[in-house]
Motif scaffolding. Structure first.
Motif, PDB file in Angstrom:
ATOM      1  N   CYS A  88     -11.885  -6.041  17.070  1.00 38.84           N
ATOM      2  CA  CYS A  88     -11.431  -4.641  16.840  1.00 38.84           C
ATOM      3  C   CYS A  88     -12.394  -3.444  17.603  1.00 38.84           C
ATOM      4  O   CYS A  88     -11.865  -2.666  18.299  1.00 38.84           O
ATOM      5  CB  CYS A  88     -11.331  -4.018  15.489  1.00 38.84           C
ATOM      6  N   VAL A 120      -5.555  -0.454  18.261  1.00 40.55           N
ATOM      7  CA  VAL A 120      -5.151  -1.422  17.018  1.00 40.55           C
ATOM      8  C   VAL A 120      -4.346  -0.756  16.160  1.00 40.55           C
ATOM      9  O   VAL A 120      -4.683   0.313  15.600  1.00 40.55           O
ATOM     10  CB  VAL A 120      -6.346  -2.183  16.415  1.00 40.55           C
ATOM     11  N   LEU A 161      -7.437  -4.314   7.708  1.00 41.96           N
ATOM     12  CA  LEU A 161      -7.137  -5.496   8.246  1.00 41.96           C
ATOM     13  C   LEU A 161      -6.088  -6.273   7.577  1.00 41.96           C
ATOM     14  O   LEU A 161      -6.025  -6.527   6.503  1.00 41.96           O
ATOM     15  CB  LEU A 161      -8.458  -6.131   8.449  1.00 41.96           C
ATOM     16  N   SER A 181      -3.401  -3.434  10.560  1.00 40.65           N
ATOM     17  CA  SER A 181      -3.996  -4.155  11.901  1.00 40.65           C
ATOM     18  C   SER A 181      -3.086  -4.839  12.674  1.00 40.65           C
ATOM     19  O   SER A 181      -3.207  -5.341  13.808  1.00 40.65           O
ATOM     20  CB  SER A 181      -5.222  -4.831  11.491  1.00 40.65           C
TER      21      SER A 181
END
Length: 341
Positions: A262, A272, A294, A335
Motif C-alpha cells: 500500500c 488503493v 485491509l 482495500s
C-alpha cells in the motif's frame, strides 16, 4: 492442655472406588480421562460424582514422578515481534494451565535458525515440544527430537515430528483468489515472503494452482523480506512496467507485506483500491489501522496454539491427536474493489 481438632484424612482413589462401587482401576481410567471404550459412560459419570462428593483430588506429583513427567512443555516460535505468535502462545498457555502444565516460551533469537540450548538436558526438563516451522532448526540445538514434538504450520509428510497441526492455508488462498476473480481481476502479483518455510511455500503453491493457466489470467511473483520497507521496495519494482500490463491486484503473504504494498502504491500515485487492490494474510491489528482497511485472511492464532498443546497432551497420554487443519476465513474490507476500466 488444649488440643486442636485432627484434620479429616484426605480421600483416596480407594475411597472413590468404594463410594462408586467400582474397582480402583476404573477410577484411575476415568479420572485420568482414558476411560472411553473401556468403562461405560454411566459408570464414568458415577465415578466423577463420587469423586466430587468426596472432594477427591488426584495426587499429580506422585503420578508425574511415577511416569517421569515434568509437566513442562516448550513452545518454540520466531522472534515475538509478530502479533500472530503472541496469540499462539496465549492459546497454548491457557490450555496448558488447565491441565496443570507450565509452558516455556522460547523465541528463536533471529526469527529463524539455530540457537543456544536453554536447558542442561531438554529430556530431563521437558515433557515435549511445540514448534513453528519457521523456527524448526532450533529443535536440533535443544535436542528436541528426543521428545514428543508437535509441529505447527509444517509439512506433515517430511518434518521430524510426532504430530503436525496446520491451518487450512490452501482454503485461505482459495478464498482470496475467488474474491479477487469475482471482482473482475485477471492480472495478479504475488508478493511472496522471502523465507524458506513450508507455510509460505504452501501459500505460493496454492495460489499458483488456482491462477496459473486460467484463461485470460496472469500471475507474476515478487519476493521480499517480512518487513514493510522490503515489501514496499519489491512492490515498486514490480509495478514499474507499462500501465496497461501492470497487475490490478496484489496478493501478499502477510499483512505486514501488504502494508508495504500500500505504501508503494501511494508513492507511485496509485489509489488503493481504485487502481490497485491489495490483500493480506493473518488479520493482524495492523489490518484495520491501514486506510483503507485491509482485506485479509483471519487466522485463529489462539485456537491454533491451543490445538498444538492439545495434540501434545494427547501424545503424552498415548492417544491419537486431532490434526485436522483449522479453518480460516477471508475478511473483505476496503482495500479491494473491481479493477478500474
Amino acid at each position: 492442655m488444649p488440643t486442636g481438632s485432627t484434620p479429616a484424612p484426605r480421600p483416596t482413589s480407594k475411597d472413590v472406588a468404594r463410594a462408586a462401587g467400582v474397582s480402583q482401576a476404573a477410577v484411575s481410567l476415568v479420572l485420568g480421562d482414558k476411560w472411553r471404550g473401556r468403562v461405560a459412560e454411566a459408570t464414568a459419570g458415577r465415578i466423577r460424582r463420587a469423586a466430587a462428593d468426596l472432594g477427591y483430588r488426584p495426587n499429580l506429583a506422585a503420578r508425574d514422578l511415577r511416569l517421569g513427567r515434568t509437566r513442562t512443555a516448550l513452545l518454540v516460535v520466531p522472534a515475538l515481534t509478530n502479533e500472530f505468535f503472541a496469540g499462539v502462545y496465549t492459546g497454548a498457555a491457557r490450555l496448558a494451565a488447565r491441565h496443570g502444565f507450565g509452558l516455556v516460551l522460547y523465541p528463536s533469537p533471529e526469527g529463524t535458525g539455530p540457537a543456544r540450548d536453554p536447558f542442561p538436558s531438554a529430556r530431563a526438563a521437558l515433557d515435549g515440544v511445540i514448534a513453528s516451522s519457521m523456527a524448526a532448526d532450533v529443535l536440533g540445538a535443544i535436542h528436541g527430537d528426543a521428545l514428543p514434538v508437535v509441529m505447527l504450520d509444517s509439512d506433515p509428510d517430511t518434518v521430524p515430528a510426532t504430530a503436525t497441526v496446520n491451518l487450512d492455508l490452501d482454503d485461505g488462498m482459495r478464498q482470496v483468489a475467488g474474491h479477487l476473480l469475482g471482482l473482475g481481476h485477471r492480472r495478479f502479483l504475488h508478493l511472496a515472503a522471502d523465507v524458506d518455510s513450508w507455510t509460505f511455500r504452501r501459500r505460493a503453491v496454492a495460489l499458483d494452482g488456482l491462477l496459473r493457466g486460467r484463461p485470460g489470467t496472469t500471475l507474476a511473483t515478487a519476493r521480499a523480506a517480512l518487513s514493510v520497507e522490503a515489501a514496499r521496495a519489491a512492490t515498486e519494482q514490480a509495478l514499474g512496467g507499462p500501465a496497461g500490463h501492470r497487475p490490478t491486484a496484489i496478493v501478499c503473504d502477510d499483512d505486514i507485506m501488504a502494508a508495504g504494498a500500500c505504501k508503494a502504491a501511494r508513492r507511485l500515485g496509485l489509489a488503493v483500491p481504485h487502481d490497485l487492490s491489495v490483500t493480506g494474510f493473518d488479520d493482524l491489528t495492523l489490518a484495520t489501522a491501514l486506510d483503507p482497511e485491509l482485506t485479509t485472511v483471519t487466522l485463529p492464532a489462539e485456537d491454533f496454539g491451543a490445538r498444538g498443546m492439545a495434540a501434545l497432551l494427547s501424545l503424552l497420554d498415548g492417544a491419537v491427536p486431532d490434526t485436522t487443519p483449522l479453518p480460516v476465513a477471508l475478511v473483505a474490507r476496503g482495500s479491494t474493489a473491481p479493477p478500474a476500466a
